[in-house]
Scaffold this active site. Structure first.
Site, mmCIF file in Angstrom:
data_model
loop_
_atom_site.group_PDB
_atom_site.id
_atom_site.type_symbol
_atom_site.label_atom_id
_atom_site.label_comp_id
_atom_site.label_asym_id
_atom_site.label_seq_id
_atom_site.Cartn_x
_atom_site.Cartn_y
_atom_site.Cartn_z
ATOM 1 N N GLY A 37 9.540 16.515 28.202
ATOM 2 C CA GLY A 37 8.722 17.422 27.417
ATOM 3 C C GLY A 37 9.497 18.636 26.957
ATOM 4 N N ARG A 84 15.242 20.814 28.943
ATOM 5 C CA ARG A 84 15.559 19.692 29.825
ATOM 6 C C ARG A 84 16.311 18.615 29.050
ATOM 7 N NH1 ARG A 84 10.564 17.366 32.205
ATOM 8 N NH2 ARG A 84 10.301 19.492 32.944
ATOM 9 N N ARG A 104 12.003 23.025 14.866
ATOM 10 C CA ARG A 104 10.986 23.582 15.757
ATOM 11 C C ARG A 104 11.475 23.716 17.204
ATOM 12 N NH1 ARG A 104 5.322 23.052 13.985
ATOM 13 N NH2 ARG A 104 5.310 22.494 11.781
ATOM 14 N N ARG A 117 9.639 8.066 28.789
ATOM 15 C CA ARG A 117 9.295 9.466 29.049
ATOM 16 C C ARG A 117 9.763 9.840 30.450
ATOM 17 N NH1 ARG A 117 6.536 13.994 29.959
ATOM 18 N NH2 ARG A 117 4.738 13.987 31.370
ATOM 19 N N SER A 147 7.352 15.761 34.225
ATOM 20 C CA SER A 147 6.845 16.321 35.468
ATOM 21 C C SER A 147 5.373 15.949 35.614
ATOM 22 C CB SER A 147 7.008 17.845 35.474
ATOM 23 O OG SER A 147 6.325 18.418 34.371
ATOM 24 N N ASP A 169 4.390 19.778 41.177
ATOM 25 C CA ASP A 169 3.417 20.639 41.828
ATOM 26 C C ASP A 169 2.310 19.787 42.430
ATOM 27 O OD1 ASP A 169 0.991 20.888 39.586
ATOM 28 O OD2 ASP A 169 2.977 20.652 38.705
ATOM 29 N N ARG A 213 12.116 22.645 37.612
ATOM 30 C CA ARG A 213 11.565 21.606 36.731
ATOM 31 C C ARG A 213 12.597 21.179 35.693
ATOM 32 N NH1 ARG A 213 5.452 22.059 35.911
ATOM 33 N NH2 ARG A 213 4.724 23.352 37.622
#
Length: 238
Positions: free
Chosen positions: A21, A25, A44, A88, A91, A206, A219
């Site tokens: 995402g 990362r 973007r 994908r 997290s 989490d 993360r």
């Protein structure tokens, strides 16, 4: 050729793409795991890189947050860039006490109450969609090869990050989901729509049960087991 959201030319993106995402990362994966990684999109701030992993050409591209966002980016990769497989790497939040921070989760199904699949013409039964069995089986086999402990099962793909449910209520509403995230359902819908392949791998960042959580930097950089698993699967099919 480019799209309103992707400035890469056709051919600059590999047939197999890892999608986190977070754009940072994606950058971290490219810099730490790929050889000769080239930045091919920054529109973007959604970074995309193409490089090599053990000699196999692989891309990594961010997808943002939520089903609408991954819906755009993964659809364009499948439809306009001839991408065959998207994995994908995200997290997730735990809905069960047995799933702890750092645990790897393989999403063998995704339940959502999003209208996304309906709006693109994909039939959904019991609000649930599934990954490509071939890639799912390969990920399970590869994880066992690498002695990676993992959970496998249904993931809740929610629209609201901040919601009204307790973990128990959330799990029950979403077909006994073990964990929750916000994108797998959209990716699976696009793969079905375009007759391509997809899988979601997650790391627990989490717990909604214990309220433990990783920091934002954790993360971004501490999902090594999941990333290596995803790259090993990608290497086998690239």
């Amino acid at each position: 050729m480019s799209t309103p959201h992707n400035e890469a030319e056709k051919g600059q993106i590999a047939k197999v793409v890892l999608m986190p995402g977070d754009p940072l990362r994606a950058k971290w994966i490219a810099e730490n795991f790929l050889q000769d990684a080239e930045l091919v999109n920054k529109v973007r701030g959604i970074y995309a890189y193409t490089g090599y992993y053990n000699g196999k050409r692989i891309s990594v591209m961010a997808h943002g947050m939520g089903i609408p966002s991954i819906g755009i980016y993964s659809y364009e990769l499948f439809k306009f860039y001839d991408v065959e497989t998207i994995i994908r790497v995200g997290s997730t939040g735990s809905l069960k006490k047995e799933v702890n921070l750092g645990d790897v989760f393989i999403a063998s199904s995704s339940t959502s109450f999003s209208n996304y699949a309906d709006e693109i013409g994909v039939e959904v039964k019991n609000n649930t969609l599934y990954p490509t069995k071939e890639i799912l089986d390969l990920a399970i086999h590869t994880a066992k090869e690498q002695n990676i402990d993992f959970y496998i099962g249904n993931v809740a793909s929610a629209d609201a990050f901040y919601n009204k449910y307790t973990p128990e209520e959330f799990s029950k509403k979403y077909n006994n989901a073990l964990v929750v995230e916000m994108e797998a359902f959209g990716l699976y819908a696009n793969a079905i729509k375009t007759n391509k392949k997809a899988l979601t791998l997650l790391t627990c960042s989490d717990s909604l049960v214990t309220n433990e959580e990783m920091t934002s930097s954790d993360r971004q950089t501490s999902f090594n087991k999941m990333i290596k698993l995803a790259l090993s699967v990608a290497e086998k099919i690239a």
